[in-house]
Design an enzyme around this catalytic site. Structure first.
Site, PDB file in Angstrom:
ATOM      1  CG  ASP A  57      -0.210  -0.107   2.530  1.00  0.00           C
ATOM      2  OD1 ASP A  57       1.017  -0.332   2.505  1.00  0.00           O
ATOM      3  OD2 ASP A  57      -0.858   0.050   3.584  1.00  0.00           O
ATOM      4  CG  HIS A 261      18.955   4.392 -20.787  1.00  0.00           C
ATOM      5  ND1 HIS A 261      17.955   3.875 -21.575  1.00  0.00           N
ATOM      6  CD2 HIS A 261      19.177   5.638 -21.260  1.00  0.00           C
ATOM      7  CE1 HIS A 261      17.609   4.763 -22.491  1.00  0.00           C
ATOM      8  NE2 HIS A 261      18.342   5.847 -22.317  1.00  0.00           N
ATOM      9  CG  ASP A 278      21.216  12.178 -19.222  1.00  0.00           C
ATOM     10  OD1 ASP A 278      20.381  13.042 -18.929  1.00  0.00           O
ATOM     11  OD2 ASP A 278      21.186  11.528 -20.285  1.00  0.00           O
ATOM     12  CG  ASP A 289      17.215  15.092 -21.105  1.00  0.00           C
ATOM     13  OD1 ASP A 289      18.205  14.735 -20.436  1.00  0.00           O
ATOM     14  OD2 ASP A 289      16.728  14.412 -22.018  1.00  0.00           O
ATOM     15  CG  HIS A 371      22.397   8.044 -28.495  1.00  0.00           C
ATOM     16  ND1 HIS A 371      22.352   9.404 -28.675  1.00  0.00           N
ATOM     17  CD2 HIS A 371      23.453   7.820 -27.662  1.00  0.00           C
ATOM     18  CE1 HIS A 371      23.317   9.984 -27.987  1.00  0.00           C
ATOM     19  NE2 HIS A 371      24.021   9.045 -27.376  1.00  0.00           N
ATOM     20  CG  HIS A 375      14.665  13.277 -26.625  1.00  0.00           C
ATOM     21  ND1 HIS A 375      14.070  14.088 -25.694  1.00  0.00           N
ATOM     22  CD2 HIS A 375      15.805  12.815 -26.048  1.00  0.00           C
ATOM     23  CE1 HIS A 375      14.804  14.107 -24.583  1.00  0.00           C
ATOM     24  NE2 HIS A 375      15.873  13.353 -24.775  1.00  0.00           N
ATOM     25  CG  HIS A 382      12.292  10.354 -24.371  1.00  0.00           C
ATOM     26  ND1 HIS A 382      12.647   9.037 -24.155  1.00  0.00           N
ATOM     27  CD2 HIS A 382      13.446  11.055 -24.244  1.00  0.00           C
ATOM     28  CE1 HIS A 382      13.938   8.957 -23.919  1.00  0.00           C
ATOM     29  NE2 HIS A 382      14.439  10.175 -23.966  1.00  0.00           N
ATOM     30  CD  GLU A 405      20.097  13.121 -25.787  1.00  0.00           C
ATOM     31  OE1 GLU A 405      20.691  12.376 -24.980  1.00  0.00           O
ATOM     32  OE2 GLU A 405      18.865  13.313 -25.770  1.00  0.00           O
ATOM     33  CE1 TYR A 409      27.543   7.776 -24.289  1.00  0.00           C
ATOM     34  CE2 TYR A 409      27.014   7.479 -26.613  1.00  0.00           C
ATOM     35  CZ  TYR A 409      26.806   8.135 -25.410  1.00  0.00           C
ATOM     36  OH  TYR A 409      25.868   9.135 -25.332  1.00  0.00           O
ATOM     37  NE  ARG A 426      23.736  11.215 -22.776  1.00  0.00           N
ATOM     38  CZ  ARG A 426      23.979  10.058 -22.139  1.00  0.00           C
ATOM     39  NH1 ARG A 426      24.718   9.116 -22.724  1.00  0.00           N
ATOM     40  NH2 ARG A 426      23.496   9.834 -20.937  1.00  0.00           N
ATOM     41  CD  GLU A 428      20.231  15.338 -22.928  1.00  0.00           C
ATOM     42  OE1 GLU A 428      19.090  15.088 -23.369  1.00  0.00           O
ATOM     43  OE2 GLU A 428      20.750  14.718 -21.980  1.00  0.00           O
TER      44      GLU A 428
END
Length: 462
Positions: A57, A261, A278, A289, A371, A375, A382, A405, A409, A426, A428
């Site tokens: 709960d 991620h 990130d 972002d 990638h 976006h 997104h 971005e 890698y 990266r 961004e």
């Protein structure tokens, strides 16, 4: 109708939920525009997002459906908004939870049906328990039902039940809807172009996140836990009024930065590591972002700097393409040209006689950049809106917001010179399409390598 943001404790006797700071006039304009687009023979249904129970709960903090928020600003669960053009009694109907003093002791204030009319501009409001009873009447003699088709099985089943009930009235001369249409096509293109009030929120969200990134950089040092940096970011956002995050923060040091991620954030910064962060807050329902990559010890090595400068050059080339009339894929193509040529120059790609155009066509960059370059950004990190129209990349228009971005890698087991393995980078930013030059909403956090080193050095000297 009172503006949603004017709802105060003095008016209610209890502290109520805080809806988004849209004006009543803006919400009314959105609904008026949508009613016109729907036509007189359609009904739009927008259900509230369900409450999420993590375990037994224990409830997560509630976050309303972005579509319902954009159209009504109503913040509570167990609600359905209805737009029914030309309906007797008013086109905007809101079903919601009634006041319940016992439950409000446990869960907090409810607006109730009275508040739905007074504060959110509903023409009529009814208890949510009357939804199944009243919907067949609202749907009678309409041709189309517009709602988030296929998003929630429970909603789909209820809509089908209402249609069956209307069909049962055929001998009374009442016709039932014959079309089910996704609400996405009506709402998402409208959400894609941001209003002044939305842009004000997004600028503020980006500024808060930029400030948190700066604090995080100044906190970092060898031996620091990734979780400590995450905590620094969350705290800095919350202190400035952004309690919630647009997505789980990524704090990846060393080779963890090569995991796109990575959200475990359980590592410890080592001397000589790069750290990829990130992270972006959500402010009043709007996302930021931002990604920055910086050295744990405050100084880039020569190898790290070569890769970092390449990613930064790719990002700047991509941002330059964020202009009205350019199409969505142009920033990505600009980044690919810079990255692919740089990978050749650094010896990470062997061209074997192929020119740059062919290398890009063959996706030779893909082992190191897998990638897209961005976006849409808005109420969802997104965000909604089509990337193609009629099979072609859509063109930028003022008011659109997107991320830019690019990254590189080089996995620990990559086919690459040993000095580059285990490095992830990266960069961004959140970028607004304007009539002229692109506006970088997240410019408040440095990305120039010298500026990053200076910021980190200032913390150590202090």
């Amino acid at each position: 109708m009172k503006d949603a943001q004017t709802h105060t404790q003095a008016q209610t006797g209890a502290a109520g939920p805080a809806p988004l700071p849209y004006s009543a006039a803006e919400l009314k304009r959105r609904r008026r525009d949508l009613l016109k687009a729907l036509g007189d023979d359609a009904v739009l249904l927008l259900p509230a997002a369900p409450e999420v129970i993590r375990n037994r709960d224990v409830h997560h903090p509630y976050r309303q459906s972005s579509d319902l928020t954009w159209l009504t600003a109503f913040p509570e669960p167990e609600a359905v908004a209805v737009l029914a053009p030309k309906r007797k009694g008013g086109a905007f109907v809101l079903f919601c939870r009634p006041h319940d003093p016992e439950r409000e002791i446990w869960d907090g204030y409810r607006y109730g049906v009275e508040g739905a009319v007074e504060h959110f501009g509903a023409d009529e409001a009814f208890p949510i328990g009357e939804l199944d009873e009243r919907m067949p009447e609202i749907l009678s003699n309409r041709r189309r039902v517009v709602y988030p088709l296929g998003l929630d099985d429970n909603v789909d089943r209820r809509v089908i039940g209402w249609l069956r009930a209307v069909r049962g009235l055929a001998r009374k001369g009442i016709s039932a809807p014959t079309e089910l249409v996704s609400s996405d096509q009506y709402l998402h293109e409208r959400r894609l172009i941001k209003s002044r009030s939305e842009l004000k929120l997004m600028r503020r969200a980006a500024a808060i996140s930029a400030s948190a990134h700066r604090r995080l950089m100044q906190t970092a040092e060898p031996g620091c836990a990734e979780q400590r940096l995450e905590a620094s970011f969350l705290s800095a956002c919350a202190e400035q009024g952004a309690r919630f995050q647009a997505y789980p923060p990524i704090v990846g040091s060393g080779a963890q930065a090569c995991v796109l991620h990575y959200v475990e954030n359980v590592g410890v910064l080592a001397d000589g590591d790069l750290v990829l962060v990130d992270a972006g807050c959500e402010l009043d329902g709007y996302a930021s972002d931002i990604t920055r990559t910086f050295p744990a010890n405050g100084r880039f090595t020569d190898v790290q700097r070569r890769l970092y400068d390449l990613v930064l050059a790719a990002q700047l080339a991509a941002i330059e393409k964020v202009r009205p009339g350019n199409h969505w894929n142009q920033p990505h193509k600009a980044a690919l040209k810079v990255l692919t040529q740089g990978l050749v120059d650094l010896g990470l790609i062997k061209p074997e006689g192929a020119d740059l155009k062919q290398l890009i066509k063959d996706e030779r960059y893909k082992p190191f950049f897998m990638h897209k370059t961005g976006h849409w950004l808005g109420m969802d990190v997104h965000d909604v809106g089509q990337y193609k129209q009629d099979g072609r990349w859509r063109r930028f228009e003022p008011g659109m917001v997107l991320t830019v971005e690019p990254g590189l890698y080089i996995a620990p087991d990559a086919e690459a010179p040993a000095e580059y393995r285990g490095i992830g980078i990266r960069i961004e930013d959140d970028v607004l399409v304007t009539e002229g030059d692109p506006e970088v909403l997240s410019a408040g956090v440095p990305k120039d390598p010298e500026a990053i080193e200076a910021l980190m050095a200032s913390a150590r000297s202090g």
